[in-house]
Scaffold this motif. Structure first.
Motif, PDB file in Angstrom:
ATOM      1  N   LEU A  72      -9.820   4.822  -1.707  1.00 43.64           N
ATOM      2  CA  LEU A  72      -9.676   4.350  -0.330  1.00 43.64           C
ATOM      3  C   LEU A  72     -10.551   3.130  -0.056  1.00 43.64           C
ATOM      4  O   LEU A  72     -10.120   2.200   0.638  1.00 43.64           O
ATOM      5  CB  LEU A  72      -9.975   5.471   0.664  1.00 43.64           C
ATOM      6  N   ASP A  73     -11.759   3.111  -0.612  1.00 41.32           N
ATOM      7  CA  ASP A  73     -12.625   1.937  -0.459  1.00 41.32           C
ATOM      8  C   ASP A  73     -11.981   0.705  -1.090  1.00 41.32           C
ATOM      9  O   ASP A  73     -12.010  -0.389  -0.514  1.00 41.32           O
ATOM     10  CB  ASP A  73     -13.997   2.178  -1.095  1.00 41.32           C
ATOM     11  N   ASN A  74     -11.385   0.885  -2.271  1.00 39.53           N
ATOM     12  CA  ASN A  74     -10.763  -0.250  -2.955  1.00 39.53           C
ATOM     13  C   ASN A  74      -9.511  -0.728  -2.232  1.00 39.53           C
ATOM     14  O   ASN A  74      -9.272  -1.936  -2.114  1.00 39.53           O
ATOM     15  CB  ASN A  74     -10.475   0.097  -4.414  1.00 39.53           C
ATOM     16  N   ILE A  75      -8.720   0.209  -1.727  1.00 37.47           N
ATOM     17  CA  ILE A  75      -7.552  -0.199  -0.933  1.00 37.47           C
ATOM     18  C   ILE A  75      -8.012  -0.976   0.299  1.00 37.47           C
ATOM     19  O   ILE A  75      -7.434  -2.014   0.637  1.00 37.47           O
ATOM     20  CB  ILE A  75      -6.697   1.018  -0.532  1.00 37.47           C
ATOM     21  N   ALA A  76      -9.057  -0.490   0.958  1.00 37.43           N
ATOM     22  CA  ALA A  76      -9.566  -1.179   2.156  1.00 37.43           C
ATOM     23  C   ALA A  76     -10.005  -2.608   1.824  1.00 37.43           C
ATOM     24  O   ALA A  76      -9.764  -3.536   2.616  1.00 37.43           O
ATOM     25  CB  ALA A  76     -10.714  -0.389   2.773  1.00 37.43           C
ATOM     26  N   LEU A  77     -10.633  -2.809   0.667  1.00 31.88           N
ATOM     27  CA  LEU A  77     -11.017  -4.164   0.251  1.00 31.88           C
ATOM     28  C   LEU A  77      -9.788  -5.046   0.054  1.00 31.88           C
ATOM     29  O   LEU A  77      -9.773  -6.214   0.463  1.00 31.88           O
ATOM     30  CB  LEU A  77     -11.832  -4.121  -1.042  1.00 31.88           C
ATOM     31  N   LEU A  78      -8.757  -4.502  -0.576  1.00 28.86           N
ATOM     32  CA  LEU A  78      -7.532  -5.276  -0.782  1.00 28.86           C
ATOM     33  C   LEU A  78      -6.859  -5.630   0.545  1.00 28.86           C
ATOM     34  O   LEU A  78      -6.376  -6.758   0.723  1.00 28.86           O
ATOM     35  CB  LEU A  78      -6.555  -4.498  -1.668  1.00 28.86           C
ATOM     36  N   VAL A  79      -6.835  -4.685   1.462  1.00 26.94           N
ATOM     37  CA  VAL A  79      -6.234  -4.930   2.776  1.00 26.94           C
ATOM     38  C   VAL A  79      -7.013  -6.022   3.514  1.00 26.94           C
ATOM     39  O   VAL A  79      -6.415  -6.965   4.059  1.00 26.94           O
ATOM     40  CB  VAL A  79      -6.161  -3.631   3.611  1.00 26.94           C
ATOM     41  N   PHE A 104       1.962  14.774   8.897  1.00 31.07           N
ATOM     42  CA  PHE A 104       1.039  14.167   7.930  1.00 31.07           C
ATOM     43  C   PHE A 104       1.594  12.913   7.252  1.00 31.07           C
ATOM     44  O   PHE A 104       0.908  12.285   6.453  1.00 31.07           O
ATOM     45  CB  PHE A 104       0.646  15.185   6.862  1.00 31.07           C
ATOM     46  N   VAL A 105       2.825  12.552   7.563  1.00 26.99           N
ATOM     47  CA  VAL A 105       3.430  11.361   6.972  1.00 26.99           C
ATOM     48  C   VAL A 105       2.987  10.160   7.807  1.00 26.99           C
ATOM     49  O   VAL A 105       3.733   9.606   8.612  1.00 26.99           O
ATOM     50  CB  VAL A 105       4.970  11.477   6.885  1.00 26.99           C
ATOM     51  N   ARG A 106       1.718   9.828   7.611  1.00 28.32           N
ATOM     52  CA  ARG A 106       1.115   8.687   8.312  1.00 28.32           C
ATOM     53  C   ARG A 106      -0.016   8.155   7.442  1.00 28.32           C
ATOM     54  O   ARG A 106      -0.638   8.891   6.677  1.00 28.32           O
ATOM     55  CB  ARG A 106       0.611   9.082   9.690  1.00 28.32           C
ATOM     56  N   VAL A 107      -0.271   6.855   7.550  1.00 26.25           N
ATOM     57  CA  VAL A 107      -1.313   6.214   6.762  1.00 26.25           C
ATOM     58  C   VAL A 107      -2.664   6.814   7.109  1.00 26.25           C
ATOM     59  O   VAL A 107      -2.949   7.117   8.278  1.00 26.25           O
ATOM     60  CB  VAL A 107      -1.307   4.686   7.005  1.00 26.25           C
ATOM     61  N   ILE A 108      -3.493   7.001   6.102  1.00 25.83           N
ATOM     62  CA  ILE A 108      -4.849   7.503   6.306  1.00 25.83           C
ATOM     63  C   ILE A 108      -5.557   6.583   7.300  1.00 25.83           C
ATOM     64  O   ILE A 108      -5.636   5.367   7.094  1.00 25.83           O
ATOM     65  CB  ILE A 108      -5.595   7.589   4.958  1.00 25.83           C
ATOM     66  N   VAL A 137       0.870  -1.175   0.000  1.00 22.77           N
ATOM     67  CA  VAL A 137       0.000   0.000   0.000  1.00 22.77           C
ATOM     68  C   VAL A 137       0.907   1.225   0.000  1.00 22.77           C
ATOM     69  O   VAL A 137       1.547   1.527   1.005  1.00 22.77           O
ATOM     70  CB  VAL A 137      -0.950   0.015   1.216  1.00 22.77           C
ATOM     71  N   ILE A 138       0.967   1.897  -1.136  1.00 24.27           N
ATOM     72  CA  ILE A 138       1.953   2.946  -1.350  1.00 24.27           C
ATOM     73  C   ILE A 138       1.345   4.337  -1.172  1.00 24.27           C
ATOM     74  O   ILE A 138       0.393   4.703  -1.871  1.00 24.27           O
ATOM     75  CB  ILE A 138       2.578   2.810  -2.751  1.00 24.27           C
ATOM     76  N   ASP A 139       1.883   5.078  -0.252  1.00 19.08           N
ATOM     77  CA  ASP A 139       1.589   6.507  -0.057  1.00 19.08           C
ATOM     78  C   ASP A 139       0.115   6.839   0.173  1.00 19.08           C
ATOM     79  O   ASP A 139      -0.328   7.946  -0.139  1.00 19.08           O
ATOM     80  CB  ASP A 139       2.123   7.337  -1.232  1.00 19.08           C
ATOM     81  N   ALA A 140      -0.630   5.924   0.738  1.00 21.42           N
ATOM     82  CA  ALA A 140      -2.019   6.222   1.119  1.00 21.42           C
ATOM     83  C   ALA A 140      -1.938   6.950   2.456  1.00 21.42           C
ATOM     84  O   ALA A 140      -2.234   6.407   3.511  1.00 21.42           O
ATOM     85  CB  ALA A 140      -2.836   4.940   1.217  1.00 21.42           C
ATOM     86  N   GLN A 141      -1.514   8.207   2.386  1.00 21.53           N
ATOM     87  CA  GLN A 141      -1.153   8.945   3.587  1.00 21.53           C
ATOM     88  C   GLN A 141      -1.830  10.307   3.643  1.00 21.53           C
ATOM     89  O   GLN A 141      -2.255  10.853   2.630  1.00 21.53           O
ATOM     90  CB  GLN A 141       0.364   9.081   3.674  1.00 21.53           C
ATOM     91  N   GLU A 142      -1.887  10.825   4.838  1.00 17.09           N
ATOM     92  CA  GLU A 142      -2.552  12.106   5.095  1.00 17.09           C
ATOM     93  C   GLU A 142      -1.961  13.258   4.287  1.00 17.09           C
ATOM     94  O   GLU A 142      -2.656  14.221   3.994  1.00 17.09           O
ATOM     95  CB  GLU A 142      -2.513  12.441   6.588  1.00 17.09           C
ATOM     96  N   SER A 143      -0.707  13.164   3.936  1.00 18.01           N
ATOM     97  CA  SER A 143      -0.059  14.235   3.171  1.00 18.01           C
ATOM     98  C   SER A 143      -0.886  14.628   1.959  1.00 18.01           C
ATOM     99  O   SER A 143      -1.027  15.821   1.653  1.00 18.01           O
ATOM    100  CB  SER A 143       1.328  13.785   2.711  1.00 18.01           C
ATOM    101  N   PHE A 144      -1.432  13.644   1.258  1.00 14.94           N
ATOM    102  CA  PHE A 144      -2.208  13.945   0.051  1.00 14.94           C
ATOM    103  C   PHE A 144      -3.526  14.640   0.378  1.00 14.94           C
ATOM    104  O   PHE A 144      -3.969  15.512  -0.363  1.00 14.94           O
ATOM    105  CB  PHE A 144      -2.445  12.681  -0.777  1.00 14.94           C
ATOM    106  N   ARG A 145      -4.156  14.254   1.460  1.00 11.65           N
ATOM    107  CA  ARG A 145      -5.420  14.911   1.815  1.00 11.65           C
ATOM    108  C   ARG A 145      -5.204  16.351   2.258  1.00 11.65           C
ATOM    109  O   ARG A 145      -6.124  17.154   2.216  1.00 11.65           O
ATOM    110  CB  ARG A 145      -6.157  14.113   2.884  1.00 11.65           C
ATOM    111  N   ARG A 146      -4.005  16.686   2.671  1.00 12.22           N
ATOM    112  CA  ARG A 146      -3.688  18.059   3.061  1.00 12.22           C
ATOM    113  C   ARG A 146      -3.613  18.979   1.848  1.00 12.22           C
ATOM    114  O   ARG A 146      -3.648  20.183   2.000  1.00 12.22           O
ATOM    115  CB  ARG A 146      -2.374  18.122   3.846  1.00 12.22           C
ATOM    116  N   ARG A 147      -3.509  18.406   0.688  1.00  9.88           N
ATOM    117  CA  ARG A 147      -3.578  19.177  -0.554  1.00  9.88           C
ATOM    118  C   ARG A 147      -5.044  19.132  -0.990  1.00  9.88           C
ATOM    119  O   ARG A 147      -5.412  18.411  -1.914  1.00  9.88           O
ATOM    120  CB  ARG A 147      -2.697  18.557  -1.624  1.00  9.88           C
ATOM    121  N   ALA A 148      -5.874  19.901  -0.338  1.00 12.26           N
ATOM    122  CA  ALA A 148      -7.331  19.800  -0.464  1.00 12.26           C
ATOM    123  C   ALA A 148      -7.829  19.904  -1.900  1.00 12.26           C
ATOM    124  O   ALA A 148      -8.666  19.104  -2.333  1.00 12.26           O
ATOM    125  CB  ALA A 148      -8.012  20.844   0.404  1.00 12.26           C
TER     126      ALA A 148
END
Length: 191
Positions: A34-41, A71-75, A11-22
């Motif tokens: 995010l829903d699809n990543i959650a299914l894979l996880v 913000f360098v943390r997983v969503i 799971v690559i870079d699914a992190q808060e940093s991206f959401r901070r770029r609103a």
């Protein structure tokens, strides 16, 4: 990292940093990422495949990827577990600045399933390097996302959807990866 199978989910870079770029996050090409990543996880956990959480860091940059900003943390909705491997990279691909290859080798992993943020950057580059290192690569495009690249005077704008399709085409046609869809990977019917 221990593995009972030869497959690992990256799971690559699914992190808060991206959401901070609103504005950028609101314009994502794949709002279901995010829903699809959650299914894979959930699927990886169910079948015993290790999940590796990879984040991108730019120490000292002062931006959203600077760990000092927090913000360098997983969503959080993705629910990473403390028992799951986590690596932080400072390069575009997940191998060059981490011990990811050694961890995967130590766990007997031969196939990686790739999902995450920035389809054409960190996800695609990691897929190419993984293929070069000898891994079988499954690239789950509908569990990745990106945003458009605006025109800059010399180049035309490219939509996020076009970027995602181009990435699929190149990875598949050039033999870097097998392209799969989330629901096919987890064995459920498409909604």
């Amino acid at each position: 990292m221990t593995s009972s199978t030869d497959t690992a989910l990256l799971v690559i870079d699914a992190q808060e940093s991206f959401r901070r770029r609103a504005d950028d996050w609101a314009a994502t090409a794949n709002p279901e990422v995010l829903d699809n990543i959650a299914l894979l996880v959930a699927h990886a956990r169910e079948v015993g495949d290790p999940v590796v959480w990879i984040t991108h860091s730019e120490p000292g940059s002062g931006g959203v990827f600077d760990p000092a900003q927090g913000f360098v943390r997983v969503i959080s909705e993705l629910g990473p577990r403390e028992s799951e491997a986590a690596v932080t990279k400072t390069t575009i691909n997940a191998f060059a600045s981490t011990d990811l290859h050694e961890r995967l080798q130590g766990a007997g992993v031969r196939r990686v399933v790739i999902c995450g943020i920035r389809t054409e950057q960190c996800c695609e580059t990691t897929a190419r390097v993984a293929a070069d290192l000898g891994y079988e690569v499954e690239f789950v495009t509908d569990a990745t996302t990106t945003s458009a690249i605006p025109a800059d005077g010399t180049l035309e704008a490219v939509s996020g959807d076009d970027i995602m399709r181009r990435t699929e085409s190149i990875l598949s046609a050039r033999g870097f990866a097998t392209i799969v869809r989330t629901r096919a990977r987890v064995g459920t019917a498409a909604v």
